[in-house]
Design a protein around this motif. Structure first.
Motif, PDB file in Angstrom:
ATOM      1  N   TYR A   1     -15.476   6.602   2.140  1.00 28.82           N
ATOM      2  CA  TYR A   1     -14.789   7.191   3.288  1.00 28.82           C
ATOM      3  C   TYR A   1     -15.745   7.220   4.482  1.00 28.82           C
ATOM      4  CZ  TYR A   1     -13.698  11.386   6.087  1.00 28.82           C
ATOM      5  OH  TYR A   1     -13.485  12.275   7.110  1.00 28.82           O
TER       6      TYR A   1
ATOM      7  N   LEU B   1      -4.690   4.884  -7.884  1.00 28.36           N
ATOM      8  CA  LEU B   1      -5.704   4.525  -6.907  1.00 28.36           C
ATOM      9  C   LEU B   1      -7.017   5.253  -7.192  1.00 28.36           C
ATOM     10  CD1 LEU B   1      -2.930   3.953  -5.370  1.00 28.36           C
ATOM     11  CD2 LEU B   1      -4.274   4.235  -3.300  1.00 28.36           C
TER      12      LEU B   1
ATOM     13  N   GLN C   1      -7.270  -0.318  -6.839  1.00 25.01           N
ATOM     14  CA  GLN C   1      -6.156  -0.107  -7.757  1.00 25.01           C
ATOM     15  C   GLN C   1      -6.121  -1.245  -8.757  1.00 25.01           C
ATOM     16  OE1 GLN C   1      -2.153   0.125  -6.076  1.00 25.01           O
ATOM     17  NE2 GLN C   1      -1.604   1.635  -7.628  1.00 25.01           N
TER      18      GLN C   1
ATOM     19  N   GLY D   1       0.828  -1.190   0.000  1.00 28.62           N
ATOM     20  CA  GLY D   1       0.000   0.000   0.000  1.00 28.62           C
ATOM     21  C   GLY D   1       0.866   1.244   0.000  1.00 28.62           C
ATOM     22  N   PRO D   2       0.321   2.382  -0.422  1.00 29.33           N
ATOM     23  CA  PRO D   2       1.094   3.633  -0.393  1.00 29.33           C
ATOM     24  C   PRO D   2       1.554   3.987   1.013  1.00 29.33           C
ATOM     25  CG  PRO D   2      -0.862   3.880  -1.758  1.00 29.33           C
ATOM     26  CD  PRO D   2      -0.993   2.569  -1.048  1.00 29.33           C
TER      27      PRO D   2
ATOM     28  N   TYR E   1     -10.753   4.760   4.891  1.00 26.74           N
ATOM     29  CA  TYR E   1     -10.953   4.914   3.454  1.00 26.74           C
ATOM     30  C   TYR E   1     -10.784   3.564   2.757  1.00 26.74           C
ATOM     31  CZ  TYR E   1      -9.451   9.611   4.888  1.00 26.74           C
ATOM     32  OH  TYR E   1      -9.303  10.820   5.538  1.00 26.74           O
TER      33      TYR E   1
ATOM     34  N   TYR F   1      -9.901   2.264  -1.199  1.00 26.48           N
ATOM     35  CA  TYR F   1      -9.480   2.604  -2.558  1.00 26.48           C
ATOM     36  C   TYR F   1      -9.388   1.310  -3.360  1.00 26.48           C
ATOM     37  CZ  TYR F   1      -7.898   7.372  -1.310  1.00 26.48           C
ATOM     38  OH  TYR F   1      -7.825   8.688  -0.909  1.00 26.48           O
TER      39      TYR F   1
ATOM     40  N   PHE G   1      -1.869   3.092   5.041  1.00 32.25           N
ATOM     41  CA  PHE G   1      -2.500   2.092   4.196  1.00 32.25           C
ATOM     42  C   PHE G   1      -2.153   0.680   4.662  1.00 32.25           C
ATOM     43  CE2 PHE G   1      -4.393   4.111   0.463  1.00 32.25           C
ATOM     44  CZ  PHE G   1      -3.934   5.410   0.592  1.00 32.25           C
TER      45      PHE G   1
ATOM     46  N   LYS H   1      -9.993  12.964   0.811  1.00 31.26           N
ATOM     47  CA  LYS H   1     -10.196  12.046  -0.286  1.00 31.26           C
ATOM     48  C   LYS H   1      -9.044  12.261  -1.251  1.00 31.26           C
ATOM     49  CE  LYS H   1     -13.901  12.872  -2.584  1.00 31.26           C
ATOM     50  NZ  LYS H   1     -15.354  13.104  -2.707  1.00 31.26           N
ATOM     51  N   LEU H   2      -7.862  11.862  -0.845  1.00 34.55           N
ATOM     52  CA  LEU H   2      -6.668  12.104  -1.643  1.00 34.55           C
ATOM     53  C   LEU H   2      -6.822  11.479  -3.022  1.00 34.55           C
ATOM     54  CD1 LEU H   2      -3.847  11.520   0.992  1.00 34.55           C
ATOM     55  CD2 LEU H   2      -4.804  13.678   0.231  1.00 34.55           C
TER      56      LEU H   2
ATOM     57  N   PHE I   1      -4.952  10.181  -6.136  1.00 41.60           N
ATOM     58  CA  PHE I   1      -3.649   9.706  -6.589  1.00 41.60           C
ATOM     59  C   PHE I   1      -3.636   9.638  -8.109  1.00 41.60           C
ATOM     60  CE2 PHE I   1      -1.611   8.089  -2.685  1.00 41.60           C
ATOM     61  CZ  PHE I   1      -2.672   8.172  -1.802  1.00 41.60           C
TER      62      PHE I   1
ATOM     63  N   LEU J   1      -7.521  -1.470  -1.400  1.00 40.33           N
ATOM     64  CA  LEU J   1      -6.684  -0.928  -0.334  1.00 40.33           C
ATOM     65  C   LEU J   1      -7.521  -0.180   0.686  1.00 40.33           C
ATOM     66  CD1 LEU J   1      -3.934   0.372  -2.723  1.00 40.33           C
ATOM     67  CD2 LEU J   1      -3.456  -1.204  -0.859  1.00 40.33           C
TER      68      LEU J   1
ATOM     69  N   PHE K   1     -10.569   6.295  -5.460  1.00 37.78           N
ATOM     70  CA  PHE K   1     -11.293   6.407  -4.207  1.00 37.78           C
ATOM     71  C   PHE K   1     -12.644   5.702  -4.316  1.00 37.78           C
ATOM     72  CE2 PHE K   1     -13.054   8.170  -0.429  1.00 37.78           C
ATOM     73  CZ  PHE K   1     -14.355   8.551  -0.735  1.00 37.78           C
TER      74      PHE K   1
END
Lengths: 113, 114
Positions: free
Chosen positions: B48, B43, B37, A43-44, B33, B35, B105, A100-101, A103, B91, B45
């Motif tokens: 949340y 990623l 991928q 994960g990031p 959150y 996500y 994460f 709510k980043l 990416f 994720l 979303f």
């Protein structure tokens, strides 16, 4: 949120500084710059963030230009373990929608011997 | 635990089956959150949660996707009638509060729909 532009890939020799650029020309005054990285199959991982002053922590340094339209993440002594995708994100914290980043596709940094 | 924990780490399922993915956030983190991928992509979303507030579901791709969270603890993401395009790494991340952009994460769940 302001969009960011990063080169798709970069190479760096082990032991050298890795300088990863990010363009965020439409950034607004209250948006922070965040950097994350994602090592393969993980994960990031948060690295660092800043608003307008340069920041440094145990992982990296963040240099933000005076007009805040671009920034550079610096890994001072890159190692093979720093090979990863690096994401530059701009975001206003404390907003109703949470962080709510968003990416993008990031920069694939490859550190070589 | 020390970090965000996700289970299972890998899930293989047949098209049309339902799957449930689990996330244990860092203790004390109020925000959580999800996500997605896809292979070779960034990623996306999905959803949340923040404390007892209504979740932000704006990223869920269809009504086959749903998620729940009990208080400030475990969350489950459910995908009904899975399709091949659902194959991805899912994720989960948590943060101390809604104001923090510092997300932690998990390692994700690799979902493969055959």
């Amino acid at each position: 949120d302001a969009k960011t532009t990063q080169p798709p890939s970069m190479d760096c020799a082990e032991g050298r500084a890795a300088n990863l650029p990010c363009n965020h020309s439409t950034i607004s005054g209250n948006e922070y710059v965040y950097w994350y990285r994602q090592i393969h199959s993980q994960g990031p991982q948060y690295i660092i963030h800043g608003l307008k002053n340069n920041e440094t922590n145990e992982m990296a340094s963040l240099i933000i230009t005076e007009d805040r339209k671009s920034s550079t993440l610096i890994l001072p002594h890159a190692t093979l373990r720093d090979t990863a995708v690096y994401y530059c994100i701009v975001r206003v914290p404390f907003t109703g929608g949470g962080n709510k980043l968003t990416f993008g596709t990031g920069t694939q940094l490859k550190v070589e011997l | 635990g020390a970090g965000v924990s996700q289970s299972p780490s890998n899930k293989v399922t047949e098209k049309g089956k339902d799957v449930e993915l689990r996330c244990d956030p860092i203790s004390g983190h109020t925000a959580l959150y999800w996500y997605r991928q896809r292979l070779g992509q960034g990623l996306e979303f999905l959803i949340y949660f923040q404390g007892n507030s209504a979740p932000d579901k704006s990223g869920l791709p269809s009504d086959r996707f749903s998620a729940e969270r009990t208080g400030e603890s475990v969350s489950t993401l459910t995908i009904q009638r899975t399709q091949q395009e659902d194959s991805a790494v899912y994720l989960c991340a948590s943060s101390q509060n809604t104001g923090s952009g510092k997300l932690f994460f998990g390692s994700g769940t690799q979902l493969s729909v055959l």
